[in-house]
Design a protein around this motif. Structure first.
Motif, PDB file in Angstrom:
ATOM      1  N   VAL A 132      27.787  44.751  45.171  1.00 21.05           N
ATOM      2  CA  VAL A 132      28.129  45.375  46.445  1.00 21.05           C
ATOM      3  C   VAL A 132      27.215  46.581  46.641  1.00 21.05           C
ATOM      4  O   VAL A 132      27.238  47.518  45.830  1.00 21.05           O
ATOM      5  CB  VAL A 132      29.611  45.811  46.474  1.00 21.05           C
ATOM      6  CG1 VAL A 132      29.924  46.520  47.790  1.00 21.05           C
ATOM      7  CG2 VAL A 132      30.523  44.617  46.282  1.00 21.05           C
ATOM      8  N   GLY A 133      26.408  46.552  47.703  1.00 24.04           N
ATOM      9  CA  GLY A 133      25.436  47.603  47.948  1.00 24.04           C
ATOM     10  C   GLY A 133      26.069  48.902  48.384  1.00 24.04           C
ATOM     11  O   GLY A 133      27.244  48.938  48.782  1.00 24.04           O
ATOM     12  N   PRO A 134      25.308  49.999  48.351  1.00 23.68           N
ATOM     13  CA  PRO A 134      25.851  51.319  48.696  1.00 23.68           C
ATOM     14  C   PRO A 134      26.312  51.432  50.141  1.00 23.68           C
ATOM     15  O   PRO A 134      27.145  52.270  50.463  1.00 23.68           O
ATOM     16  CB  PRO A 134      24.682  52.273  48.405  1.00 23.68           C
ATOM     17  CG  PRO A 134      23.464  51.413  48.417  1.00 23.68           C
ATOM     18  CD  PRO A 134      23.897  50.077  47.933  1.00 23.68           C
ATOM     19  N   GLU A 135      25.787  50.606  51.031  1.00 22.94           N
ATOM     20  CA  GLU A 135      26.198  50.640  52.438  1.00 22.94           C
ATOM     21  C   GLU A 135      27.234  49.575  52.755  1.00 22.94           C
ATOM     22  O   GLU A 135      27.610  49.410  53.923  1.00 22.94           O
ATOM     23  CB  GLU A 135      24.973  50.474  53.348  1.00 22.94           C
ATOM     24  CG  GLU A 135      23.930  51.570  53.189  1.00 22.94           C
ATOM     25  CD  GLU A 135      24.522  52.960  53.407  1.00 22.94           C
ATOM     26  OE1 GLU A 135      25.292  53.123  54.379  1.00 22.94           O
ATOM     27  OE2 GLU A 135      24.225  53.867  52.611  1.00 22.94           O
ATOM     28  N   GLU A 136      27.697  48.870  51.743  1.00 22.09           N
ATOM     29  CA  GLU A 136      28.681  47.816  51.932  1.00 22.09           C
ATOM     30  C   GLU A 136      30.033  48.261  51.381  1.00 22.09           C
ATOM     31  O   GLU A 136      30.115  49.214  50.599  1.00 22.09           O
ATOM     32  CB  GLU A 136      28.235  46.529  51.221  1.00 22.09           C
ATOM     33  CG  GLU A 136      26.922  45.977  51.738  1.00 22.09           C
ATOM     34  CD  GLU A 136      26.453  44.773  50.929  1.00 22.09           C
ATOM     35  OE1 GLU A 136      26.046  43.791  51.558  1.00 22.09           O
ATOM     36  OE2 GLU A 136      26.489  44.841  49.686  1.00 22.09           O
ATOM     37  N   VAL A 137      31.069  47.557  51.782  1.00 17.33           N
ATOM     38  CA  VAL A 137      32.404  47.848  51.267  1.00 17.33           C
ATOM     39  C   VAL A 137      33.093  46.521  50.979  1.00 17.33           C
ATOM     40  O   VAL A 137      32.988  45.560  51.755  1.00 17.33           O
ATOM     41  CB  VAL A 137      33.221  48.702  52.265  1.00 17.33           C
ATOM     42  CG1 VAL A 137      33.430  47.991  53.581  1.00 17.33           C
ATOM     43  CG2 VAL A 137      34.542  49.113  51.667  1.00 17.33           C
ATOM     44  N   ALA A 138      33.756  46.461  49.844  1.00 20.37           N
ATOM     45  CA  ALA A 138      34.518  45.266  49.483  1.00 20.37           C
ATOM     46  C   ALA A 138      35.949  45.439  49.977  1.00 20.37           C
ATOM     47  O   ALA A 138      36.581  46.462  49.699  1.00 20.37           O
ATOM     48  CB  ALA A 138      34.485  45.064  47.964  1.00 20.37           C
ATOM     49  N   TRP A 139      36.455  44.447  50.692  1.00 26.82           N
ATOM     50  CA  TRP A 139      37.815  44.545  51.215  1.00 26.82           C
ATOM     51  C   TRP A 139      38.367  43.140  51.410  1.00 26.82           C
ATOM     52  O   TRP A 139      37.621  42.160  51.436  1.00 26.82           O
ATOM     53  CB  TRP A 139      37.855  45.313  52.532  1.00 26.82           C
ATOM     54  CG  TRP A 139      37.190  44.596  53.684  1.00 26.82           C
ATOM     55  CD1 TRP A 139      35.852  44.536  53.971  1.00 26.82           C
ATOM     56  CD2 TRP A 139      37.844  43.798  54.687  1.00 26.82           C
ATOM     57  NE1 TRP A 139      35.631  43.770  55.076  1.00 26.82           N
ATOM     58  CE2 TRP A 139      36.831  43.313  55.548  1.00 26.82           C
ATOM     59  CE3 TRP A 139      39.162  43.465  54.947  1.00 26.82           C
ATOM     60  CZ2 TRP A 139      37.122  42.497  56.647  1.00 26.82           C
ATOM     61  CZ3 TRP A 139      39.460  42.654  56.039  1.00 26.82           C
ATOM     62  CH2 TRP A 139      38.440  42.182  56.874  1.00 26.82           C
ATOM     63  N   ALA A 140      39.660  43.084  51.554  1.00 22.26           N
ATOM     64  CA  ALA A 140      40.311  41.798  51.799  1.00 22.26           C
ATOM     65  C   ALA A 140      41.582  42.038  52.580  1.00 22.26           C
ATOM     66  O   ALA A 140      42.285  43.035  52.347  1.00 22.26           O
ATOM     67  CB  ALA A 140      40.639  41.094  50.480  1.00 22.26           C
ATOM     68  N   PRO A 141      41.902  41.154  53.527  1.00 21.90           N
ATOM     69  CA  PRO A 141      43.189  41.276  54.212  1.00 21.90           C
ATOM     70  C   PRO A 141      44.319  41.063  53.206  1.00 21.90           C
ATOM     71  O   PRO A 141      44.184  40.248  52.283  1.00 21.90           O
ATOM     72  CB  PRO A 141      43.149  40.179  55.260  1.00 21.90           C
ATOM     73  CG  PRO A 141      42.113  39.214  54.795  1.00 21.90           C
ATOM     74  CD  PRO A 141      41.120  40.001  53.993  1.00 21.90           C
ATOM     75  N   ARG A 142      45.390  41.805  53.366  1.00 15.35           N
ATOM     76  CA  ARG A 142      46.522  41.633  52.457  1.00 15.35           C
ATOM     77  C   ARG A 142      47.317  40.405  52.886  1.00 15.35           C
ATOM     78  O   ARG A 142      47.714  40.269  54.030  1.00 15.35           O
ATOM     79  CB  ARG A 142      47.442  42.863  52.484  1.00 15.35           C
ATOM     80  CG  ARG A 142      48.511  42.817  51.415  1.00 15.35           C
ATOM     81  CD  ARG A 142      49.427  44.039  51.498  1.00 15.35           C
ATOM     82  NE  ARG A 142      50.179  44.088  52.735  1.00 15.35           N
ATOM     83  CZ  ARG A 142      51.285  43.371  52.954  1.00 15.35           C
ATOM     84  NH1 ARG A 142      51.760  42.581  52.021  1.00 15.35           N
ATOM     85  NH2 ARG A 142      51.908  43.460  54.110  1.00 15.35           N
ATOM     86  N   ARG A 143      47.507  39.504  51.962  1.00 13.88           N
ATOM     87  CA  ARG A 143      48.234  38.267  52.260  1.00 13.88           C
ATOM     88  C   ARG A 143      49.720  38.511  52.191  1.00 13.88           C
ATOM     89  O   ARG A 143      50.191  39.213  51.318  1.00 13.88           O
ATOM     90  CB  ARG A 143      47.839  37.169  51.268  1.00 13.88           C
ATOM     91  CG  ARG A 143      46.340  36.898  51.231  1.00 13.88           C
ATOM     92  CD  ARG A 143      45.827  36.421  52.571  1.00 13.88           C
ATOM     93  NE  ARG A 143      44.388  36.081  52.530  1.00 13.88           N
ATOM     94  CZ  ARG A 143      43.691  35.749  53.597  1.00 13.88           C
ATOM     95  NH1 ARG A 143      44.244  35.754  54.800  1.00 13.88           N
ATOM     96  NH2 ARG A 143      42.420  35.448  53.481  1.00 13.88           N
TER      97      ARG A 143
END
Length: 201
Positions: free
Chosen positions: A190-201
């Protein structure tokens, strides 16, 4: 980052003449402020409502009524002019202001997604960060800012704060109501300008 913003704004529905209200919650040092600033930069005219301003000099985690009051005003008026009661008592001038026509209000800070205000936000993002990472960041930030005194005082303040923060979160469990979980620390790939996220199921 834009996809997370689109997702959050999508939770707010169509335009109504009122600002979309997005809460960004997480433990101290999790990366909430960084995320809020990055999201705000994507929307012209976006404003931030900082919990640190709202709860300034209030008893720890006994300021839910202030968050409810401010967000109720934003919902009713599409704007905000609010002086927290502790400000004049402690010589702090001014007010928390959100002008009419603001398209997006980012409520940023520990407790932003608390149960008491859940019905007043359109979307709720929980920033998840390992405790050890958050502690290192939080103490390092406070020492650098001089916010809570010198290094020894900053460490003491951190642990005093955690003595209130941890039981609050254990009881309120805001991550269970979050619309999305955002990773607040670096991940492989994951790059410095990116963000890891996920919708909560």
């Amino acid at each position: 980052m834009p996809d997370l913003l689109r997702y959050a704004l999508g939770r707010a529905g169509g335009p109504t003449g009122q600002p979309a209200v997005v809460a960004i919650d997480g433990r101290s040092g999790s990366g909430k402020s960084t995320l809020a600033h990055r999201l705000a930069a994507l929307v012209r005219g976006a404003r931030m409502l900082h919990i640190d301003d709202l709860d300034w000099n209030e008893p720890l985690y006994q300021w839910d009524h202030l968050l409810v009051e401010t967000l109720t005003q934003v919902r009713a008026d599409g704007a905000l002019e609010f002086t927290p009661p502790a400000w004049p008592r402690h010589g702090r001038a001014g007010a928390i202001t959100i002008p009419a026509g603001t398209p997006l209000v980012l409520v940023e800070g520990t407790g932003a997604g608390m149960r008491a205000a859940a019905g007043l936000v359109d979307a709720h993002l929980w920033v998840q960060t390992d405790y050890a990472v958050a502690e290192e960041r939080g103490i390092g930030r406070d020492i650098a800012d001089g916010t809570n005194g010198d290094a020894e005082e900053s460490v003491r303040f951190w642990h005093d704060w955690q003595a209130a923060e941890r039981p609050f979160f254990a009881a309120d469990r805001p991550w269970e109501r979050a619309d999305a979980i955002v990773c607040g620390q670096a991940l492989p790939g994951v790059g410095p300008e990116e963000v890891a996220w996920a919708p909560r199921r």
